[in-house]
Each structure stands twice: as C-alpha cells, then as structure tokens.
Design a protein around this motif. Structure first.
Motif, short mmCIF file in Angstrom:
data_model
loop_
_atom_site.label_atom_id
_atom_site.label_comp_id
_atom_site.label_asym_id
_atom_site.label_seq_id
_atom_site.Cartn_x
_atom_site.Cartn_y
_atom_site.Cartn_z
N GLY A 323 -12.23 -11.16 -27.45
CA GLY A 323 -13.12 -10.71 -26.39
C GLY A 323 -14.42 -11.51 -26.36
O GLY A 323 -14.91 -11.90 -25.29
N ALA A 324 -14.97 -11.77 -27.54
CA ALA A 324 -16.22 -12.53 -27.62
C ALA A 324 -16.02 -13.96 -27.11
O ALA A 324 -16.88 -14.51 -26.41
CB ALA A 324 -16.73 -12.55 -29.06
N ALA A 325 -14.89 -14.55 -27.45
CA ALA A 325 -14.61 -15.92 -27.02
C ALA A 325 -14.39 -15.99 -25.51
O ALA A 325 -14.78 -16.96 -24.86
CB ALA A 325 -13.39 -16.46 -27.76
N THR A 326 -13.75 -14.96 -24.95
CA THR A 326 -13.57 -14.92 -23.49
C THR A 326 -14.92 -14.92 -22.78
O THR A 326 -15.15 -15.70 -21.84
CB THR A 326 -12.77 -13.66 -23.10
N MET A 327 -15.81 -14.05 -23.23
CA MET A 327 -17.13 -13.96 -22.60
C MET A 327 -17.93 -15.25 -22.82
O MET A 327 -18.61 -15.74 -21.90
CB MET A 327 -17.90 -12.76 -23.17
N SER A 328 -17.82 -15.81 -24.01
CA SER A 328 -18.56 -17.03 -24.31
C SER A 328 -18.10 -18.18 -23.43
O SER A 328 -18.91 -18.98 -22.93
CB SER A 328 -18.36 -17.37 -25.80
N TRP A 329 -16.78 -18.29 -23.21
CA TRP A 329 -16.25 -19.37 -22.38
C TRP A 329 -16.72 -19.24 -20.94
O TRP A 329 -17.17 -20.22 -20.33
CB TRP A 329 -14.73 -19.40 -22.44
N ILE A 330 -16.60 -18.03 -20.37
CA ILE A 330 -16.96 -17.92 -18.96
C ILE A 330 -18.45 -18.13 -18.73
O ILE A 330 -18.85 -18.66 -17.68
CB ILE A 330 -16.48 -16.58 -18.33
N PHE A 331 -19.29 -17.76 -19.69
CA PHE A 331 -20.72 -18.03 -19.54
C PHE A 331 -21.01 -19.52 -19.66
O PHE A 331 -21.86 -20.07 -18.94
CB PHE A 331 -21.53 -17.22 -20.55
N ALA A 332 -20.29 -20.20 -20.57
CA ALA A 332 -20.44 -21.66 -20.67
C ALA A 332 -20.00 -22.33 -19.38
O ALA A 332 -20.66 -23.26 -18.88
CB ALA A 332 -19.63 -22.19 -21.85
N GLU A 333 -18.91 -21.86 -18.83
CA GLU A 333 -18.40 -22.41 -17.57
C GLU A 333 -19.33 -22.08 -16.41
O GLU A 333 -19.55 -22.89 -15.51
CB GLU A 333 -17.00 -21.85 -17.32
N TRP A 334 -19.87 -20.89 -16.42
CA TRP A 334 -20.81 -20.44 -15.38
C TRP A 334 -22.02 -21.37 -15.35
O TRP A 334 -22.49 -21.81 -14.29
CB TRP A 334 -21.25 -19.02 -15.69
#
Length: 497
Positions: A323-334
C-alpha cells in the motif's frame, strides 16, 4: 520442431550430468532444508525471526502439524494464482493487442514445463547436499520421498510433509523464469523462450536457490560444534549470513538481471521510440496486479512454513508495504508527469511487493512501510528516466521493477532487521535467543547475496541466449513481429472484433 525438442532434451541431460557429479558422495542427505535465512557473520548462528522464540526444545519429537500443513497448501495455491492467471494478465494487458495471447501462452507453458523439471531434478539440485553452490541428484525424480517424509520448518521439532515443501517451492521455481519474459515481450520466438528457460532454470535459478536457502534444519543445531557442521554443509550465501525470507535475490534480482540481458541481446522492438506502444488493456493489467497482490500473501507468508504469529507479521508487512509503495509511486508520478495513472499504481504495488519480499519476516510494520515508501521513487526513476537515457527496450520494466526493487529490498533487509528499528532480529539456535545485531556484518552479507545474484544470472543468461541463438535463433522475423506473435506463432487471436 524436431530440432527444438532435441535441444530441449540435450539441455536437460546436460544439466543432470553436471549437477549429478556432486550426488555421488551425498546419497543420504539430511532432512530437507527449510527455506531459512542465516545469521550475521559477526556471530555465526542458524537463525529464524525472533517471533519464533517459543520454538520447542531441541529434544522434542518431530511432529507434523495439520494446521501448518493446511496453511502451506493454501499458500501454494495462492502462488499458483499469482502466476496463472495473475502474472499472465498483468503482463498481457501491457502489450499490444496482437501479442496478448503470446504473453498468456508463454507464462502458462513456462509454469507448466518448469513444474515438471522441478520434480525431475530441480528440487534435488536445490535442496539436497552436494556443495555450497548446488546440490546433487539424490532426490532426482523425487526418489525416496513418501507421504511419511518430513521437511523442516523454522522451529525445532516441528515439520511439514516433504511433499508440501516440494510443491510450495515448485511454484517459486516456476514463476521466477516467467517473470523474465516481460523484458523481451513481443519479439522472441516461442521455441527460443522455452529453450532459454530450461537452460537458465538449470544453471541460474537452481544454484541460487541452493546457495540462499539450503541448510540442514534447526534440529541439526544443538551446540556450537553442531552449528559449525550445519554452516559447512549449507549453501554459500546462507553460510555467509545473507537474509532473504521469500526470494528477493533468488526470484526478483535473479529474474530482473536475466530480463535486462535478454532485452539488450534481442534489441529494441520495431518502432520503439518512434511509434506509440501503449498497453492495450489497463483493465487486464489492474486485474493481474490485484491477483499478484493476493497471491503474494502465499508467496511471503507461506515462506514461514508454519501458521503462527510470525506468519501474521509477514502477512501484515506484505499488505502495508505494498500500500505504501502504491501511494509513493503515484505521488512520484503526479509530480513527474502531472497526473497519477492506473499503470503507475499497479507498478508501485508490484515494486512494493518485490521490495518487501526479502524483508517480510525480518522487519517490523514501520520498517515495512518505510521500505514501501522508499522503493517506488527509486524504481520509478529507473522506469521513467534511466531506461530512456540508456536506450534499452525493457518492454514491461522487469529490470526497473524486479531487479532494482529486489536490490533495494535486499539491502534494506540488512538495515531494518535491527531490533532497535523494530525488526525481529535473527534467531540464534545455539543460545535460543535473538542474536546480536551487527549492521556492518549484515550489510556485507546482503551485498554478497546481491552481487552473487547479479553476476550469476547475468553470466548464465548471456551464455544461454547465445546458445539458443546459435541453435534455433532468438528473434522472430520483421514480418512476423509486425503482424504480431498471436497469429504467427500460435495461429490464434486473443480477440475477434
């Protein structure tokens, strides 16, 4: 076709011949090794996570626990689910429509073929004694294994049926080569894929599994002298103290490096960098990623080999790191692209699953979250930037997610296992207590494991690709590639519009 079948047979015979030499002196191996990490080099001791502190005494009579057995059968089914259909749909959705069926076919057949090879000789080479680098053929064709045979767990006096251990490890051996195909998707001959997998499985996966996970089991350790014997008999990296709970080195770095070698040796897809090649079905990719996430609980939590408190910790760590990695990726992509994407969320989830795999039984929940948060920006950087700077066509980002995420996870394991950071520490079977943590020694052992996986997989993959290229050729023709592998290689279409 006859030539291809002949080369497959030759490859199997070659593998059996080389590994068979070591079996002559080890006809009677110890109880099959449980999938266990080792101690730090500073204070050598066979280990298990601290959650198993209440393990039975060394004198306890061996027993097979029905609850453990039932859990391991479920875990095995979950790992099968994460491969077929999970991995197949995850990869298949990311290729173009004309190649969807070819990806499904490759994953399905690789899983089937390597499951058979595991029973014929793979299990014996990985999990019998022989040398620090690979086992022998004492249990080839599963010789000597019966319904009464027992395999060790992390606890003294506690066992599971050996057949359960065999089939659980089979799923690991079958999914790992299947991960590789994403790197060279849409351009490699089906026959070449199969022959390469036989060679790589035999000479890269099996030695790596033996080096990391083979030991004589906790009941073999009663005092310091017996520990010396266990360490001497163990796999090379286990003896060095490398920690890999569920396959960060054996599975992910191993597969990711082979994928990179394949992408470089086959070259770019026709039109890569000039034509748009978007995923044809992100719906399928999301479904596949979700199945991977669910199946990974069997992958990670099943690697404890028992149903106890540690299994619950592993389950929790796997959930929250992902879950943490999912959120981290989308914020990096954002931040990087201005919009968060479904593909990014799925990629982040897989990166988190990869990174927590070696650490899941050694870190606490906060360590798991930290690993998840940190891995995604690193993998995103490799996927979004490094791949294009260097110009290699890793079609489905096998290297950027599995190798890079696996390397980060393996190193992070050596840090977050520290009890002072909420980790479980490592279990000293001689003292029956958590051993002293030494960061330098543990990180040294982790670097040994990472380096060995990178070198072994890279060298074996390069040689195997060269052999396949000489015998049957690696890449399909330009005409075949433009038309798509579904019809040209398999005579079928994934869709009929």
């Amino acid at each position: 076709m006859k030539k291809f079948l002949s080369t497959i047979t030759l490859a199997c015979a070659l593998g059996l011949g080389i590994f068979g030499a070591s079996s002559l002196s080890f006809a009677d191996d110890a109880t099959p090794a449980a999938e266990a990490p080792a101690s730090t080099e500073a204070a050598p001791a066979a280990v298990a996570p601290a959650a198993d502190a209440a393990a039975p005494a060394a004198t306890a009579a061996p027993t097979v626990n029905k609850g453990d057995t039932a859990w391991m059968l479920v875990a095995t089914a979950l790992v099968t689910l994460m491969t077929i259909p999970g991995l197949a749909l995850f990869y298949g959705g990311m290729v173009r429509t004309k190649n969807m069926l070819s990806v499904l076919m490759q994953v399905f057949v690789i899983f089937s073929m390597l499951g058979v090879l595991w029973a014929l000789y793979g299990y014996s080479v990985a999990f019998t004694g022989g040398s620090p680098y690979f086992g022998g053929l004492a249990k080839a064709f599963l010789a000597g294994i019966t319904t009464d045979s027992m395999g060790a767990t992390f606890s003294k006096g506690v066992y599971i049926p050996e057949y359960v251990f065999v089939v659980f490890q089979l799923t690991f051996a079958a999914i790992t080569p299947a991960l590789i195909i994403g790197a060279f998707a849409e351009r490699m001959k089906f026959s070449a894929v199969l022959l390469f997998m036989v060679l790589w499985f035999t000479f890269a996966y099996l030695p790596m599994a033996h080096m990391v996970w083979y030991w004589d089991g906790p009941d073999a350790i009663t005092d310091a002298k017996s520990l010396e014997t266990v360490v001497a008999n163990a796999g090379f990296l286990w003896a060095k103290g490398a920690l890999d709970f569920a396959g960060g080195t054996v599975v992910h770095i191993n597969a990711g490096i082979a994928g990179l070698v394949g992408a470089l040796m086959l070259g770019k897809r026709i039109g890569y960098g000039k034509e748009s090649m978007p995923p044809h079905s992100l719906t399928m990719t999301m479904i596949g990623a979700s199945m991977l996430w669910v199946g990974w609980f069997g992958f990670n939590a099943g690697s404890n080999l028992e149903a106890n408190g540690l299994t619950a910790l592993v389950f929790l760590n796997t959930m929250i790191a992902t879950g943490a990695a999912t959120m981290s990726w989308i914020f990096a992509e954002w931040l990087g692209k201005g919009k968060p994407s479904m593909l990014g969320a799925a990629s982040g989830a897989v990166a988190g699953l990869v990174a927590i795999t070696p650490a899941c039984g050694f870190v606490g929940p906060m360590g798991a979250i930290a690993i998840g948060v940190l891995v995604s920006p690193i993998c995103y950087f490799f996927v979004a930037k490094v791949k294009y700077w260097l110009g290699y066509d890793d079609a489905l980002d096998v290297f950027g997610v599995h190798a890079v995420g696996g390397i980060f996870g393996a190193i992070a394991t050596g840090i977050f296992v520290n009890p002072a950071l909420g980790g479980t520490g490592v279990w000293d079977y001689v003292a029956n207590a958590v051993g002293t943590y030494d960061m330098v020694a543990q990180l040294t052992a982790q670097v040994w494991a990472v380096g060995t996986a990178v070198v072994l997989s890279g060298v074996v993959a390069f040689i195997a690709f060269k052999i396949v290229d000489v015998l049957i050729g690696l890449r399909v023709s330009e005409e075949t590639e433009r038309e798509g592998l579904d019809t040209t290689e398999h005579g079928e279409r994934a869709y009929h519009f």
